[in-house]
Design a protein around this motif. Structure first.
Motif, PDB file in Angstrom:
ATOM      1  N   PHE B  39      17.695   9.136  33.929  1.00  0.00           N
ATOM      2  CA  PHE B  39      17.014   8.667  32.865  1.00  0.00           C
ATOM      3  C   PHE B  39      15.862   8.468  33.158  1.00  0.00           C
ATOM      4  O   PHE B  39      14.901   8.509  32.149  1.00  0.00           O
ATOM      5  CB  PHE B  39      17.911   7.423  32.493  1.00  0.00           C
ATOM      6  CG  PHE B  39      19.445   7.539  31.949  1.00  0.00           C
ATOM      7  CD1 PHE B  39      19.721   8.693  31.412  1.00  0.00           C
ATOM      8  CD2 PHE B  39      20.366   6.511  32.358  1.00  0.00           C
ATOM      9  CE1 PHE B  39      21.012   9.133  31.053  1.00  0.00           C
ATOM     10  CE2 PHE B  39      21.799   7.192  31.566  1.00  0.00           C
ATOM     11  CZ  PHE B  39      21.914   8.252  31.119  1.00  0.00           C
ATOM     12  N   SER B  52      23.060  10.788  24.991  1.00  0.00           N
ATOM     13  CA  SER B  52      24.172   9.704  24.560  1.00  0.00           C
ATOM     14  C   SER B  52      25.039   9.689  25.771  1.00  0.00           C
ATOM     15  O   SER B  52      25.094  10.432  26.710  1.00  0.00           O
ATOM     16  CB  SER B  52      25.007  10.341  23.509  1.00  0.00           C
ATOM     17  OG  SER B  52      25.867  11.334  23.613  1.00  0.00           O
ATOM     18  N   LEU B  53      25.576   8.604  25.890  1.00  0.00           N
ATOM     19  CA  LEU B  53      26.524   8.028  27.064  1.00  0.00           C
ATOM     20  C   LEU B  53      27.921   8.108  26.473  1.00  0.00           C
ATOM     21  O   LEU B  53      28.310   7.300  25.752  1.00  0.00           O
ATOM     22  CB  LEU B  53      25.893   7.002  27.785  1.00  0.00           C
ATOM     23  CG  LEU B  53      26.879   6.446  29.031  1.00  0.00           C
ATOM     24  CD1 LEU B  53      26.608   7.521  29.967  1.00  0.00           C
ATOM     25  CD2 LEU B  53      26.233   5.366  29.626  1.00  0.00           C
ATOM     26  N   VAL B  64      26.909   4.910  24.199  1.00  0.00           N
ATOM     27  CA  VAL B  64      25.574   4.693  23.517  1.00  0.00           C
ATOM     28  C   VAL B  64      25.616   6.221  22.616  1.00  0.00           C
ATOM     29  O   VAL B  64      25.648   7.089  23.183  1.00  0.00           O
ATOM     30  CB  VAL B  64      24.434   4.694  24.566  1.00  0.00           C
ATOM     31  CG1 VAL B  64      22.921   4.650  23.693  1.00  0.00           C
ATOM     32  CG2 VAL B  64      24.599   3.794  25.561  1.00  0.00           C
ATOM     33  N   TYR B  70      15.914   5.043  26.502  1.00  0.00           N
ATOM     34  CA  TYR B  70      16.464   5.106  27.787  1.00  0.00           C
ATOM     35  C   TYR B  70      16.976   3.703  28.454  1.00  0.00           C
ATOM     36  O   TYR B  70      17.772   3.647  29.323  1.00  0.00           O
ATOM     37  CB  TYR B  70      15.550   5.915  28.736  1.00  0.00           C
ATOM     38  CG  TYR B  70      15.847   7.459  28.391  1.00  0.00           C
ATOM     39  CD1 TYR B  70      16.808   7.993  28.735  1.00  0.00           C
ATOM     40  CD2 TYR B  70      14.653   8.059  27.588  1.00  0.00           C
ATOM     41  CE1 TYR B  70      16.991   9.208  28.348  1.00  0.00           C
ATOM     42  CE2 TYR B  70      14.956   9.168  27.016  1.00  0.00           C
ATOM     43  CZ  TYR B  70      16.066   9.890  27.580  1.00  0.00           C
ATOM     44  OH  TYR B  70      16.423  11.095  27.262  1.00  0.00           O
ATOM     45  N   LEU B  73      20.393   3.020  27.390  1.00  0.00           N
ATOM     46  CA  LEU B  73      21.271   3.919  28.374  1.00  0.00           C
ATOM     47  C   LEU B  73      21.685   3.279  29.541  1.00  0.00           C
ATOM     48  O   LEU B  73      22.630   3.122  30.199  1.00  0.00           O
ATOM     49  CB  LEU B  73      20.691   5.315  28.276  1.00  0.00           C
ATOM     50  CG  LEU B  73      20.782   6.225  27.085  1.00  0.00           C
ATOM     51  CD1 LEU B  73      19.841   7.462  27.290  1.00  0.00           C
ATOM     52  CD2 LEU B  73      22.290   6.641  27.124  1.00  0.00           C
TER      53      LEU B  73
END
Lengths: 734, 512
Positions: B39, B52-53, B64, B70, B73
């Motif tokens: 990241f 995306s997470l 996310v 970032y 995230l």
């Protein structure tokens, strides 16, 4: 359906260039029984209401099985050629007591016009011919033979591949339109084709112009008259052998046959159907009302890829027609229309063919598009939201269905260009570069014109032109003087040309005299005052800068061209020799700056110096050769006095007599010329006897007569007297 | 190319890493460390990437949604909780949904799966999923391959030896081949520690997240640029020689074309072209002691102030409504143009055409495009009123050549009626009458439809008898002449039935 059938893939899974659809052999039965009526009657005498009563209408006509077969196969070809103008080839064969091959695989033979003409020569089957000697078998044999024949594309690919030529495949399809007797008869036909393939493959093995068939698809279409029962049963594709697959379609003549072949052409060539709905059209009778029409188009199925992948197909309004045989995706005509100046994000463009080409709505739509207008199409969604997914547009008489991106962009909200490098500079020469772009627009060059291999390809010539045009191209207004002057335009436009004509040279010279005249009149110059303190440079300093810049421009184009050299000579001869004092002073100052500038690149804030160092960098690069042989330092502002420096070899050059300063291009050039010239003449007596450099220079400068004379000769070469006068005037004025 | 980070939060991720001496780590900690590194890299060097997470165990959750933020995230990463077992199939289905909802099915994506390699047992395990691959109904298909082009990077918080003791490696490789081989499996080298996890993510960054730098040239004018997103190698689906094509780092402008002439061409991808300042050594003098951040801003300001070719090009393309044709490699081209977004910010954009010598039929072969100065006469006209584009194809398409199709009865009826309508307006409509008559004649001959010729001949004869008294005498002559000619043609006699033969109007004393 997966995305893999897309044109561009993200990994290797070859879509076959030489798939079975590369070659299609049509075999149409021309035996006496094909002359039989299809029993589908067409009323062609449609009486209008106001016609006189009592007129007996003409009896309806009916097509023969042959006519039905021919017109449906022509329709198949029409759609095929519309969607694939090249590399999908048809070989049309007619079979009766012998076979008649109506065209070849050559690209030039691939048009419905050609086929129609050949078919007219064949004519309808002769019902009186002996049925015993007629058979569709003759045609099937010819079709197999024909599939073994190499096409232009196969030949080209084989030739370019050389050692891997065996990777070029040979596959094909035979579509046989006939009237079979029974299922047994059909089996006999299949076996016959299979045997013929084996035979022909043996022959092909020993020939250069033939290729063995690796895969053949036989599509048998049994046609029978309306109102009769079929004697042949439908059969889906089955494998006869590893070389041959076969399928049987049993259809009634007339519209059933037409829709069958329409389905087949879609299957064979990966086509799909889109129906454009809600097309507003004016009625001829009621000019101020408009009704809505639908038009169905066929195109490569990739145009629906997004629907297939997202499973949106049903929502997109897919409807089944003709008892489930055909699917079409409905897209809605969208107003307002788009304009041609808009650049849409388009992920695919596919040629179309209208299903019903000469119906009124179809021709209305196609004519509308052919006239250069584009139409956006909207995908009906159940949510009611409006998504524009496609666009219809024509290019050069061909209509394309463009697929527009309708999903969120990953590039949204990027930093604006004004926030990045160079973003805060405000005086870019936007208009000038626009003009530059117009001059460097591209145009298609007919191929034959550049058949000579030694000749550069047009695209290489275009790049070469860009190189020439940008040899000296300051990007911002405050970096340049000459490009801000209307008076320089004629020269600036011409000097970038590869070859100058006599007339061009004259125009350039006139431009220079014009500038001389301006200088004499002390006209103001559009010199930028950005970055300099006070009012900016004095008038004569301005002209000095202008002349330097002009010289820089012209010098970048001299390289070996005598005519460009003449323009440069003219400038050198005409510009005012700078004052000695000023030159020394500035020379020293610039020297310091130069050192720094070389390290700093173009970061120097003082834009004037920047400008000059930039020019120097360019010139130094271009004239490295000269620099290597002669490391003479001179002020960039001062042209070398036009005396000849005599010497016999170029090794013993010493930076003579001049005040220190960076080397100007002119200096380097003049020195080169001088060096060359000096080998051709005897050394001046004065030079030989000299000891001190400085003294030498003054001695020569003082030889006024010689100096003046050289100049006059220079000028005389190409000019009218008035200029000489004005030039002399300048000398006197000094 | 948006990225989905698919993070394994099953219980096995909490297994401690045996390290002698130092503090104890869980595998999860190593994973988080690696992702943090990724990241951070993206935030500085790849900040336009949407990421995306998604966390998964037996269930999956979108932690996310796609973002360029970032920090968010990173924050989500530090708040991960531990759950039950690993169930990869449903998680991949989740990725599929998340991506399609946001980007549709045409946008290429990268999926970074971070796991310890224990991929579950029994139902829901990867092994089970793969074993049952073949006997599934249409609606329960395995999510791979995704409908969108995707690269799958598997980051194993485990080393290869460990994975090979079970069938995990085989299963992962099978997973990758289900994704058409697109992607890679990364394992840790040496002992499981911060250093080796860094090394592993470093390899991922090199592989998938290194920025693409190039030089944009137009003759002697040039600018260093970053192309975002990086252009990925493209394979042209040719049977004979499928070779991946990569965009070269020298982007050379070939010439310019009006937007109207290039006319919304199909492209395979779009990229931002961002000018960058590469030459940082240039302003080293005297700034040795300043703070690093300050130096950067001042360098940026300097870069902002010095003229850049991209900005000039962008400005002129925008004003003139043109695009620049740019060469990306051998026989591969693209176009540069100004693109404005809704907020009126505009940018230099590059679209890539399909590789090949002739990407757009209406431009012809690109190698045959030359400078206008090569043409004898300016093809755009002196006042820009003309254009050499579009290039016309040799053969017209069916819809622009007035073809005859009688598959539907209405087609035939219309053509016959057209002839009759003109027949009633003879002699004024003599030309059209014969034109339509000949069109019908040609088609009837080609289709072997002689019966029609006879029928129309009869119709014309009838029209002749129905002529009103005040009709022009020429009309009768022409009608019976035409009828007679059609009848002759319908015999198939080669003298009268030749396809290229046209029935000419009868020359009468009245017609002159």
């Amino acid at each position: 359906m997966d995305y893999f059938q897309g044109k561009i893939l993200y990994m290797a899974e070859p879509k076959m260039m030489f798939s079975v659809s590369h070659k299609t052999a049509f075999v149409v039965d021309h035996c006496p029984y094909m002359a039989e009526s299809s029993r589908q009657q067409v009323e062609c005498d449609v009486l209008t209401k106001n016609r006189a009563q009592g007129v007996i209408p003409l009896a309806p006509v009916s097509k023969s099985l042959w006519t039905c077969a021919v017109e449906c196969s022509m329709e198949y070809c029409r759609i095929l050629y519309d969607v694939y103008p090249t590399n999908k080839l048809v070989n049309y064969i007619v079979s009766d007591s012998e076979f008649h091959v109506l065209n070849s695989w050559r690209q030039g033979d691939q048009s419905t016009q050609e086929l129609m003409s050949a078919l007219a020569a064949v004519g309808p089957p002769n019902p009186r011919e002996d049925p015993e000697c007629c058979s569709v078998l003759h045609g099937l044999v010819a079709a197999v033979e024909s599939l073994c024949k190499i096409t232009e594309l196969q030949h080209e690919t084989r030739t370019t591949l050389m050692d891997t030529a065996e990777r070029v495949a040979n596959r094909g399809r035979i579509i046989c339109l006939t009237n079979a007797k029974s299922d047994t008869h059909v089996r006999m036909l299949e076996d016959y084709v299979q045997e013929t393939i084996l035979e022909q493959n043996k022959l092909a093995a020993g020939s250069d112009r033939l290729m063995a068939i690796q895969q053949c698809e036989l599509v048998l279409v049994h046609i029978y008259p309306q109102g009769e029962d079929t004697l042949v049963s439908d059969r889906t594709k089955k494998e006869v052998s590893h070389l041959l697959t076969s399928e049987v379609h049993s259809v009634r003549a007339g519209r059933h046959l037409a829709s069958k072949l329409n389905v087949l052409v879609q299957q064979h060539f990966d086509l799909a159907s889109t129906t454009i709905t809600n097309i507003p059209m004016k009625e001829e009778q009621h000019a101020n009302t408009s009704a809505n029409y639908d038009v169905e188009l066929l195109h490569h199925k990739d145009a629906h890829l997004e629907f297939f992948k997202s499973g949106d197909l049903h929502m997109a309004g897919s409807t089944s027609r003709d008892s489930g045989l055909k699917e079409t995706v409905t897209l809605k005509w969208c107003t307002p229309r788009t304009n041609s100046i808009e650049l849409h994000y388009c992920t695919g463009a596919y040629r179309i063919s209208p299903t019903d080409v000469n119906s009124r709505p179809s021709s209305c739509l196609t004519n509308f598009l052919l006239n250069g207008r584009s139409v956006l199409l909207e995908q009906p969604r159940k949510s009611g939201s409006k998504v524009i997914s496609h666009m219809l547009s024509s290019h050069g008489g061909e209509i394309f269905l463009h697929v527009l991106n309708s999903t969120r962009s990953t590039l949204e909200d990027p930093p604006s260009i004004s926030e990045g490098c160079g973003g805060r500079v405000t005086d870019y020469r936007i208009t000038d570069f626009g003009e530059f772009m117009r001059e460097n627009r591209l145009t298609p060059v007919p191929e034959s014109q550049f058949a000579d291999l030694s000749e550069k390809s047009p695209v290489e010539r275009a790049k070469a032109q860009l190189e020439r045009y940008t040899r000296y191209w300051p990007m911002i207004i405050s970096q340049t003087t000459i490009f801000n002057m209307q008076a320089v335009v004629p020269l600036a436009n011409l000097i970038v040309k590869e070859n100058l004509s006599e007339e061009d040279v004259l125009t350039c010279q006139k431009t220079v005299y014009n500038l001389v005249e301006m200088e004499r009149k002390n006209d103001p110059l559009p010199i930028s005052t950005v970055g300099s303190r006070g009012k900016g440079p004095k008038r004569d300093e301005q002209y000095r800068i202008m002349w330097n810049e002009l010289e820089t421009l012209v010098k970048t184009h001299v390289g070996g061209s005598e005519k460009h050299q003449r323009v440069l000579d003219c400038i050198s001869a005409c510009r005012k020799p700078p004052e000695e004092e000023d030159r020394k002073k500035r020379g020293r100052k610039r020297d310091d700056k130069e050192d720094r500038l070389e390290k700093n690149g173009n970061k120097e804030a003082d834009d004037k110096s920047w400008q000059e160092s930039e020019r120097l960098k360019g010139s130094i690069e271009r004239e490295k050769e000269e620099q290597e042989s002669e490391v003479i330092k001179d002020s960039p502002d001062s042209p070398e006095p036009l005396n000849k420096k005599p010497r016999l070899t170029s090794e013993d050059i010493q930076p003579p007599e001049k005040p220190k300063g960076p080397v100007s291009l002119l200096t380097m050039w003049t020195n080169r010329i001088t060096a060359a010239n000096s080998r051709k003449h005897q050394e001046f007596a004065g030079r030989i006897s000299s000891v001190n450099n400085k003294a030498e220079l003054y001695q020569h400068l003082n030889e006024e007569n010689g100096f003046d004379l050289t100049l006059v000769i220079f000028v005389w070469e190409s000019i009218c007297t008035s200029i000489i006068l004005s030039f002399k005037g300048n000398l006197i004025y000094e | 190319m948006p990225t989905v980070v698919l993070m394994d939060v099953s219980l096995s991720m909490t297994r401690p890493v045996s390290l002698d001496g130092s503090e104890e780590f869980q595998r999860k900690n190593l994973a988080v460390h690696g992702l943090t590194m990724l990241f951070e890299h993206m935030a500085t060097n790849y900040r336009l990437e949407f990421t995306s997470l998604v966390a998964f165990s037996s269930l999956w959750e979108l932690l996310v949604p796609f973002t360029r933020d970032y920090n968010s995230l990173q924050e989500a990463l530090s708040n991960l909780e531990d759950y039950d077992k690993t169930c990869l199939e449903s998680a991949l289905q989740g990725v599929n949904n998340v991506v399609q909802q946001e980007w549709g099915s045409g946008c290429p994506c990268q999926v970074v799966l971070v796991t310890d390699g224990s991929l579950g047992i029994g139902k829901g395990s990867l092994r089970h999923s793969l074993q049952t691959l073949k006997n599934r109904s249409e609606d329960k298909k395995f999510p791979l391959p995704f409908p969108f082009p995707a690269k799958l990077f598997v980051m194993c918080i485990a080393n290869a030896e460990e994975l090979q003791t079970t069938d995990t490696m085989d299963n992962l490789e099978q997973l990758l081949s289900l994704n058409r081989g697109e992607g890679q499996i990364f394992t840790m080298e040496g002992p499981l520690c911060l250093k080796s996890v860094q090394a592993m993510f470093g390899r991922l960054i090199d592989q998938a997240y290194s920025p693409f730098h190039a030089v944009l040239r137009c003759g002697n004018l040039s600018s260093d640029v970053q192309v975002f997103p990086r252009p990925e190698p493209v394979i042209v689906d040719e049977e004979v020689d499928p070779m991946p094509r990569t965009v070269q780092t020298d982007l050379e402008i070939v010439g310019f074309i009006e937007i109207g002439d290039i006319s919304s061409p199909p492209v395979i991808s779009r990229h931002l072209v961002l000018p960058i300042a590469v030459n940082k050594e240039a302003d080293e003098i005297g700034t040795s002691n300043t703070d690093e951040a300050e130096e950067e801003t001042s360098a940026n300001q300097m870069a902002g102030k010095s003229p850049n070719f991209c900005v000039l090009l962008h400005g002129s393309l925008k004003v003139e409504g043109m695009v620049a044709l740019v060469q990306l490699g051998p026989e591969w081209y693209g176009m540069l143009y100004s693109q404005a977004d809704s907020k009126k910010k505009s940018n230099l954009m590059m679209s890539l055409f399909e590789p090949g010598p002739e990407p757009l039929p209406w431009l012809g072969k690109v190698s045959q495009l030359g400078p206008i100065s090569d043409a004898l006469e300016n093809p755009y006209g002196e006042d820009d009123s003309k254009s050499p584009f579009p290039v016309q194809p040799k053969i017209k398409r069916s819809y622009s050549q007035n073809v005859t199709v009688w598959i539907k009865a209405s087609g035939l009826q219309t053509d016959v009626q057209k002839i009759l309508r003109n027949a009633r307006k003879l002699p004024e409509k003599t030309q059209t009458f014969y034109k339509e008559l000949n069109r019908l004649r040609k088609a009837a001959l080609a289709f072997g439809f002689w019966e029609l010729l006879k029928g129309v001949a009869e119709l014309l004869e009838r029209e002749c008898t129905l002529l009103p008294d005040n009709a022009h005498p020429d009309a009768a002559f022409q009608l019976s002449h035409a009828a007679q000619q059609l009848k002759l043609a319908s015999t198939g006699d080669s003298q009268y039935a030749a396809f290229d033969h046209n029935i000419a109007p009868m020359h009468t004393d009245f017609s002159s």
